[in-house]
Design an enzyme around this catalytic site. Structure first.
Site, mmCIF file in Angstrom:
data_model
loop_
_atom_site.group_PDB
_atom_site.id
_atom_site.type_symbol
_atom_site.label_atom_id
_atom_site.label_comp_id
_atom_site.label_asym_id
_atom_site.label_seq_id
_atom_site.Cartn_x
_atom_site.Cartn_y
_atom_site.Cartn_z
ATOM 1 N N VAL A 194 0.844 -1.195 0.000
ATOM 2 C CA VAL A 194 0.000 0.000 0.000
ATOM 3 C C VAL A 194 0.878 1.243 0.000
ATOM 4 O O VAL A 194 1.854 1.335 0.747
ATOM 5 C CB VAL A 194 -0.924 0.018 1.239
ATOM 6 N N HIS A 195 0.525 2.200 -0.828
ATOM 7 C CA HIS A 195 1.213 3.492 -0.829
ATOM 8 C C HIS A 195 1.056 4.146 0.542
ATOM 9 O O HIS A 195 0.005 4.028 1.176
ATOM 10 C CB HIS A 195 0.614 4.399 -1.912
ATOM 11 N N PRO A 196 2.100 4.838 1.042
ATOM 12 C CA PRO A 196 1.987 5.483 2.366
ATOM 13 C C PRO A 196 0.760 6.385 2.497
ATOM 14 O O PRO A 196 0.175 6.479 3.580
ATOM 15 C CB PRO A 196 3.281 6.296 2.461
ATOM 16 N N GLY A 202 -2.059 5.791 1.415
ATOM 17 C CA GLY A 202 -3.242 4.964 1.554
ATOM 18 C C GLY A 202 -3.318 4.225 2.872
ATOM 19 O O GLY A 202 -4.275 3.483 3.116
#
Length: 343
Positions: free
Chosen positions: A230-232, A234
């Protein structure tokens, strides 16, 4: 007091201003004036409709800040993903390989293009203006969509999913895309996202993406490292959703490799733990014991709104104490019925 409500035409300028500050990799957020206007019109038509089963409806919600001068966030939910076609994702399979001649047997991870998520209800477009300092309003914005679904279950599937943003760098480059999608689309990640407007149900996807399994060990180490991550930006949404009952599954996004979270409705707290209660005014003397935060929404499908109320637990009562100002924000009076679930 933050409040989530259904979107209105008057919100279009504020949504346009908000989208300009979003990171390029947030692929499910409408960006241009035209796409925002389309999303608002479609949402208003969906709220006005009376479907007996989920079809092509899409519902857009906005988060009003306490001063109501500006929108603090937005989120959406679609009744059926891929309603205008199949919704595509990669299924993270484990393939068994056996060589009797060599006496070798082992398993290998492979990505297979699939449309398994078609027909699920899809959460998307979650964006908070002040994500780093967000409090309860983050859960309010995300979970209000599901409380609406609990109010009108006939509008939605019994299965839900959300595609989390995968890893991209500050310039919007995706290691996963560069290793796979770019070879078939012949364009950068952000160019491809703009071309299909963040959708995952376009014919061009099945036309260009490989129809055969892609062996994960053959991908560059950089792409393998970000697969399912997961992107930070998100992480906040990820925490809220997993607490609600969503879990990572075997699917990943076909563009950035982000994880897909899935859940059946009976495992989601907004369905399994929500309670229908009658409103009484909380004057501060009502329920002097422990007070907890509850997500509260009137039991009506049109003019939907939801807020967070600090109150005594309504679990052992037929009533819920709501302060007068909160009653005004919800547009309810004493004796009205609301749906509530612990935050």
């Amino acid at each position: 007091m933050f409040m989530v409500r259904s979107v209105a035409t008057a919100d279009i300028p504020a949504l346009e201003a908000m989208s300009s500050g979003a990171t390029p990799g947030v692929h499910t957020l409408p960006r241009t004036r035209a796409t925002i206007e389309t999303a608002v019109e479609r949402s208003m038509a969906s709220f006005a409709a009376h479907p007996e089963h989920p079809h092509a409806e899409s519902y857009l919600f906005v988060l009003e800040s306490p001063d109501a001068d500006a929108l603090a966030g937005t989120a959406a939910i679609a009744a059926t993903a891929g309603s205008s076609g199949a919704f595509f994702a990669f299924r993270n399979d484990i393939l068994s390989q056996v060589s009797r001649d060599l006496g070798i047997s082992h398993n290998v991870r492979a990505l297979s293009l699939c449309s398994d998520l078609t027909g699920h209800s899809q959460l998307s477009g979650f964006y908070l203006r002040n994500r780093r300092t967000a409090g309860n309003e983050a859960a309010l914005l995300s979970r209000a969509r599901l409380l609406f679904a609990a109010l009108a279950p006939q509008r939605f599937s019994d299965r839900f999913f959300v595609s989390m943003p995968g890893m991209t760098d500050e310039e919007g480059r995706s290691p996963f895309w560069d290793a796979l999608g770019r070879k078939f689309f012949q364009m950068d990640f952000l160019q491809a996202e703009r071309m299909i407007e963040g959708a995952r149900n376009r014919t061009v996807i099945v036309e260009l993406m490989p129809p055969y399994p892609v062996y994960v060990p053959l991908l560059p180490p950089e792409a393998q490292a970000v697969l399912g991550q997961v992107h930070p930006q998100g992480e906040l949404a990820y925490r809220v959703l997993t607490r609600e009952g969503f879990e990572p599954d075997e699917y990943v996004d076909i563009f950035d490799g982000g994880p897909v979270l899935r859940a059946r409705r009976n495992t989601l707290r907004s369905f399994s733990r929500s309670m229908s209660r009658t409103v009484v005014e909380d004057t501060g003397r009502t329920g002097r014991g422990r007070r907890d935060a509850y997500l509260v929404a009137p039991v009506r499908e049109h003019g939907f709104r939801a807020i967070v109320v600090e109150c005594a637990s309504p679990r052992q009562s037929e009533h819920i104490g709501v302060p007068l100002e909160a009653m005004r924000r919800l547009d309810v009076v004493r004796g009205d019925t609301v749906l509530c679930v612990k935050l």
